[in-house]
Design a protein around this motif. Structure first.
Motif, PDB file in Angstrom:
ATOM      1  N   MET A  93      -6.502 -24.535   3.064  1.00 28.00           N
ATOM      2  CA  MET A  93      -6.994 -24.971   4.378  1.00 28.00           C
ATOM      3  C   MET A  93      -8.425 -24.526   4.643  1.00 28.00           C
ATOM      4  SD  MET A  93      -3.690 -24.475   6.943  1.00 28.00           S
ATOM      5  CE  MET A  93      -4.687 -24.854   8.387  1.00 28.00           C
ATOM      6  N   GLY A  94      -9.005 -23.770   3.737  1.00 31.38           N
ATOM      7  CA  GLY A  94     -10.360 -23.291   3.942  1.00 31.38           C
ATOM      8  C   GLY A  94     -10.517 -21.854   3.470  1.00 31.38           C
ATOM      9  N   THR A  95     -11.674 -21.266   3.780  1.00 34.02           N
ATOM     10  CA  THR A  95     -12.003 -19.918   3.296  1.00 34.02           C
ATOM     11  C   THR A  95     -12.279 -18.966   4.454  1.00 34.02           C
ATOM     12  OG1 THR A  95     -12.961 -20.828   1.265  1.00 34.02           O
ATOM     13  CG2 THR A  95     -13.617 -18.597   1.861  1.00 34.02           C
ATOM     14  N   PHE A  96     -11.808 -17.742   4.309  1.00 34.57           N
ATOM     15  CA  PHE A  96     -12.162 -16.686   5.252  1.00 34.57           C
ATOM     16  C   PHE A  96     -12.478 -15.428   4.463  1.00 34.57           C
ATOM     17  CE2 PHE A  96      -7.531 -16.444   4.858  1.00 34.57           C
ATOM     18  CZ  PHE A  96      -7.268 -15.090   4.749  1.00 34.57           C
ATOM     19  N   LYS A  97     -13.164 -14.487   5.102  1.00 41.41           N
ATOM     20  CA  LYS A  97     -13.586 -13.259   4.432  1.00 41.41           C
ATOM     21  C   LYS A  97     -13.212 -12.035   5.271  1.00 41.41           C
ATOM     22  CE  LYS A  97     -17.468 -15.465   2.054  1.00 41.41           C
ATOM     23  NZ  LYS A  97     -18.933 -15.422   1.780  1.00 41.41           N
ATOM     24  N   ALA A  98     -13.002 -10.930   4.570  1.00 38.85           N
ATOM     25  CA  ALA A  98     -12.630  -9.694   5.266  1.00 38.85           C
ATOM     26  C   ALA A  98     -13.341  -8.489   4.659  1.00 38.85           C
ATOM     27  CB  ALA A  98     -11.121  -9.486   5.204  1.00 38.85           C
ATOM     28  N   GLU A  99     -13.734  -7.581   5.537  1.00 37.20           N
ATOM     29  CA  GLU A  99     -14.264  -6.294   5.112  1.00 37.20           C
ATOM     30  C   GLU A  99     -13.079  -5.365   4.878  1.00 37.20           C
ATOM     31  OE1 GLU A  99     -16.740  -2.509   7.036  1.00 37.20           O
ATOM     32  OE2 GLU A  99     -16.164  -4.226   8.282  1.00 37.20           O
ATOM     33  N   LEU A 100     -13.116  -4.632   3.773  1.00 37.50           N
ATOM     34  CA  LEU A 100     -12.034  -3.697   3.459  1.00 37.50           C
ATOM     35  C   LEU A 100     -12.504  -2.269   3.709  1.00 37.50           C
ATOM     36  CD1 LEU A 100     -10.764  -5.304   0.120  1.00 37.50           C
ATOM     37  CD2 LEU A 100     -10.042  -5.803   2.470  1.00 37.50           C
ATOM     38  N   PHE A 101     -11.645  -1.454   4.315  1.00 29.07           N
ATOM     39  CA  PHE A 101     -12.014  -0.094   4.711  1.00 29.07           C
ATOM     40  C   PHE A 101     -11.767   0.897   3.568  1.00 29.07           C
ATOM     41  CE2 PHE A 101     -10.453  -1.651   9.096  1.00 29.07           C
ATOM     42  CZ  PHE A 101     -11.664  -2.297   9.328  1.00 29.07           C
ATOM     43  N   GLY A 102     -12.547   0.752   2.513  1.00 32.15           N
ATOM     44  CA  GLY A 102     -12.375   1.600   1.342  1.00 32.15           C
ATOM     45  C   GLY A 102     -12.659   3.066   1.597  1.00 32.15           C
ATOM     46  N   ASP A 103     -13.512   3.376   2.570  1.00 30.61           N
ATOM     47  CA  ASP A 103     -13.838   4.774   2.855  1.00 30.61           C
ATOM     48  C   ASP A 103     -12.689   5.489   3.551  1.00 30.61           C
ATOM     49  OD1 ASP A 103     -14.280   3.053   5.013  1.00 30.61           O
ATOM     50  OD2 ASP A 103     -15.664   4.445   5.988  1.00 30.61           O
ATOM     51  N   LYS A 104     -11.943   4.758   4.382  1.00 28.07           N
ATOM     52  CA  LYS A 104     -10.842   5.364   5.121  1.00 28.07           C
ATOM     53  C   LYS A 104      -9.490   5.179   4.436  1.00 28.07           C
ATOM     54  CE  LYS A 104     -12.990   4.901   9.708  1.00 28.07           C
ATOM     55  NZ  LYS A 104     -14.286   4.453   9.216  1.00 28.07           N
ATOM     56  N   MET A 105      -9.353   4.088   3.688  1.00 24.42           N
ATOM     57  CA  MET A 105      -8.068   3.753   3.054  1.00 24.42           C
ATOM     58  C   MET A 105      -8.263   3.488   1.551  1.00 24.42           C
ATOM     59  SD  MET A 105      -6.300   3.811   5.854  1.00 24.42           S
ATOM     60  CE  MET A 105      -4.752   2.952   5.619  1.00 24.42           C
ATOM     61  N   PRO A 106      -8.717   4.487   0.808  1.00 22.48           N
ATOM     62  CA  PRO A 106      -9.062   4.268  -0.605  1.00 22.48           C
ATOM     63  C   PRO A 106      -7.890   3.876  -1.499  1.00 22.48           C
ATOM     64  CG  PRO A 106      -9.055   6.608  -0.093  1.00 22.48           C
ATOM     65  CD  PRO A 106      -8.947   5.891   1.216  1.00 22.48           C
ATOM     66  N   ILE A 107      -6.689   4.338  -1.181  1.00 24.78           N
ATOM     67  CA  ILE A 107      -5.528   4.001  -2.017  1.00 24.78           C
ATOM     68  C   ILE A 107      -5.096   2.559  -1.758  1.00 24.78           C
ATOM     69  CG2 ILE A 107      -3.136   4.588  -2.580  1.00 24.78           C
ATOM     70  CD1 ILE A 107      -3.696   7.434  -1.626  1.00 24.78           C
ATOM     71  N   THR A 108      -4.955   2.212  -0.493  1.00 22.83           N
ATOM     72  CA  THR A 108      -4.519   0.864  -0.123  1.00 22.83           C
ATOM     73  C   THR A 108      -5.515  -0.183  -0.593  1.00 22.83           C
ATOM     74  OG1 THR A 108      -3.485   1.821   1.846  1.00 22.83           O
ATOM     75  CG2 THR A 108      -3.717  -0.562   1.797  1.00 22.83           C
ATOM     76  N   VAL A 109      -6.808   0.079  -0.390  1.00 18.36           N
ATOM     77  CA  VAL A 109      -7.844  -0.872  -0.811  1.00 18.36           C
ATOM     78  C   VAL A 109      -7.910  -0.951  -2.332  1.00 18.36           C
ATOM     79  CG1 VAL A 109     -10.323  -1.376  -0.804  1.00 18.36           C
ATOM     80  CG2 VAL A 109      -9.185  -0.641   1.308  1.00 18.36           C
ATOM     81  N   GLY A 110      -7.761   0.179  -3.003  1.00 17.73           N
ATOM     82  CA  GLY A 110      -7.753   0.164  -4.470  1.00 17.73           C
ATOM     83  C   GLY A 110      -6.600  -0.663  -5.010  1.00 17.73           C
ATOM     84  N   ASN A 111      -5.437  -0.526  -4.416  1.00 20.89           N
ATOM     85  CA  ASN A 111      -4.271  -1.317  -4.805  1.00 20.89           C
ATOM     86  C   ASN A 111      -4.538  -2.804  -4.584  1.00 20.89           C
ATOM     87  OD1 ASN A 111      -1.225  -1.823  -5.190  1.00 20.89           O
ATOM     88  ND2 ASN A 111      -1.500  -2.510  -3.083  1.00 20.89           N
ATOM     89  N   PHE A 112      -5.080  -3.134  -3.421  1.00 25.47           N
ATOM     90  CA  PHE A 112      -5.372  -4.529  -3.088  1.00 25.47           C
ATOM     91  C   PHE A 112      -6.396  -5.125  -4.056  1.00 25.47           C
ATOM     92  CE2 PHE A 112      -7.774  -7.817  -0.892  1.00 25.47           C
ATOM     93  CZ  PHE A 112      -6.767  -8.642  -0.418  1.00 25.47           C
ATOM     94  N   MET A 113      -7.440  -4.371  -4.344  1.00 28.53           N
ATOM     95  CA  MET A 113      -8.470  -4.854  -5.263  1.00 28.53           C
ATOM     96  C   MET A 113      -7.900  -5.105  -6.655  1.00 28.53           C
ATOM     97  SD  MET A 113     -11.827  -2.566  -4.283  1.00 28.53           S
ATOM     98  CE  MET A 113     -12.685  -3.222  -5.724  1.00 28.53           C
ATOM     99  N   ASP A 114      -7.058  -4.190  -7.116  1.00 32.85           N
ATOM    100  CA  ASP A 114      -6.447  -4.338  -8.433  1.00 32.85           C
ATOM    101  C   ASP A 114      -5.642  -5.629  -8.509  1.00 32.85           C
ATOM    102  OD1 ASP A 114      -5.445  -3.208 -11.097  1.00 32.85           O
ATOM    103  OD2 ASP A 114      -3.550  -3.417  -9.997  1.00 32.85           O
TER     104      ASP A 114
END
Length: 269
Positions: A93-114
Motif C-alpha cells: 500500500m506504500g512506504t513509511f519510515k521509522a526511527e529506531l531507539f537504538g540508544d535506549k533499546m539496544p537489544i530490541t533494536v538489534g534483534n529487529f535489525m537482524d
C-alpha cells in the motif's frame, strides 16, 4: 612560536637603541641615509615575519578548535549519532519510515535489525489491524495471508543476534528476547506513531512481532499500573504515518485485512 620570538627580539633591539645610534641631528631631527636604510630593512623584516606568524597562529587556533569540538562532544552525543537507525518499510500500500531507539533499546533494536536486514519480514502480511488502536505485523506464518496460525510465530529458537550495545544475545527456545523494561531510560510510552513489541505477557515472549500504535495506548506501557500489559516501545514513525492509519482502517474479517497487505521489504540503515 619561533617567528613570534624572532619578531619580539627585533622589537626589543629597535627600542634598545641600535637604530637610534645611527641617527645624526642636523639642526632638527634628521635621519642619516644609513639610518633610513636600517629602518627600511627593519620594516621589511617585520612585515615579512607577520604573515608567517599569523598563519602559524591561525593553524594553531584551527587545531585547538578541532580538538575542542572533539573533546566537548559528550560520549552520549557520539553514541546517539552512532546508534541512530532508520527503518524503511515498503508495503503493497506504500512506504513509511521509522526511527529506531537504538540508544535506549539496544537489544530490541538489534534483534529487529537482524531480522529485517536478513529478509525475515519480506513477504509477510499484516495479520491484525484495528482502527484507533494498532496494526500488528511480524509473524512468519503470515506469509500465508489466511493462515490460522498467524500471530503465533517468531524467530527460530536458539538463534543469536548482536545488540547495539555490542553484546551477542541468544533467543530463547520460543524465539524470544530479553525484555527491555524497568529502567528510567526505557520509560517510553505507547503513544500514536510508536513501534512496540508484541508479546504474550510472559517474560521474554517478544520475538519478531510488533505493532504500530495509531492511538495513545498508554495502558500498554510497562510502567502503567492499570493493566498487566508490558509492551516496550523501540521506535517511532517519522514518515508516512497517514499510511499506517490508512492500513488500520481497511475492511477486515476477524481483524485480518480482507485484502491482504504485504510487507515487500523492511531494511534498516
Amino acid at each position: 612560536m619561533t617567528s613570534v620570538s624572532r619578531r619580539q627580539q627585533q622589537q626589543q633591539d629597535a627600542s634598545g637603541g641600535r637604530a637610534v645610534h645611527n641617527v645624526t641631528k642636523i639642526g632638527g631631527s634628521v635621519l642619516t641615509l644609513s639610518a633610513l636604510i636600517y629602518i627600511l630593512c627593519y620594516l621589511l623584516l617585520t612585515n615579512n615575519d607577520h604573515p608567517s606568524t599569523t598563519a602559524t597562529q591561525t593553524s594553531v587556533r584551527l587545531k585547538e578548535s578541532k580538538e575542542q569540538i572533539l573533546t566537548s562532544s559528550s560520549p552520549t552525543t557520539r553514541t546517539q549519532i552512532t546508534m541512530s537507525k532508520l527503518a524503511t518499510f515498503e508495503t503493497s500500500m506504500g512506504t513509511f519510515k521509522a526511527e529506531l531507539f537504538g540508544d535506549k533499546m539496544p537489544i530490541t533494536v538489534g534483534n529487529f535489525m537482524d531480522l529485517a536486514n536478513s529478509g525475515f519480514y519480506d513477504g509477510v502480511h499484516f495479520h491484525r489491524v484495528i482502527p484507533n488502536f494498532m496494526d500488528q505485523f511480524g509473524c512468519p506464518y503470515a506469509k500465508d495471508a489466511n493462515s490460522g496460525r498467524a500471530g503465533t510465530g517468531g524467530p527460530d529458537p536458539g538463534t543469536s543476534f548482536q545488540g547495539l550495545d555490542g553484546q551477542t544475545y541468544q533467543r530463547t527456545s520460543g524465539g524470544g528476547i530479553p525484555d527491555e523494561v524497568g529502567q528510567p531510560h526505557q520509560r517510553i510510552s505507547n503513544t500514536a506513531g510508536t513501534l512496540s513489541m508484541a508479546n504474550t505477557g510472559s517474560p521474554q515472549s517478544g520475538g519478531s512481532q510488533f505493532f504500530l500504535n495509531v492511538n495513545d495506548n498508554t495502558f500498554l506501557d510497562w510502567f502503567d499500573q492499570s493493566t498487566p500489559s508490558a509492551h516496550p516501545v523501540f521506535g517511532r514513525i517519522v514518515e508516512g504515518y497517514d499510511l499506517v492509519e490508512k492500513i488500520s482502517k481497511v475492511p477486515t474479517r476477524n481483524d485480518n485485512p480482507v485484502q491482504p497487505i504485504k510487507m515487500i521489504s523492511v531494511r534498516v540503515a
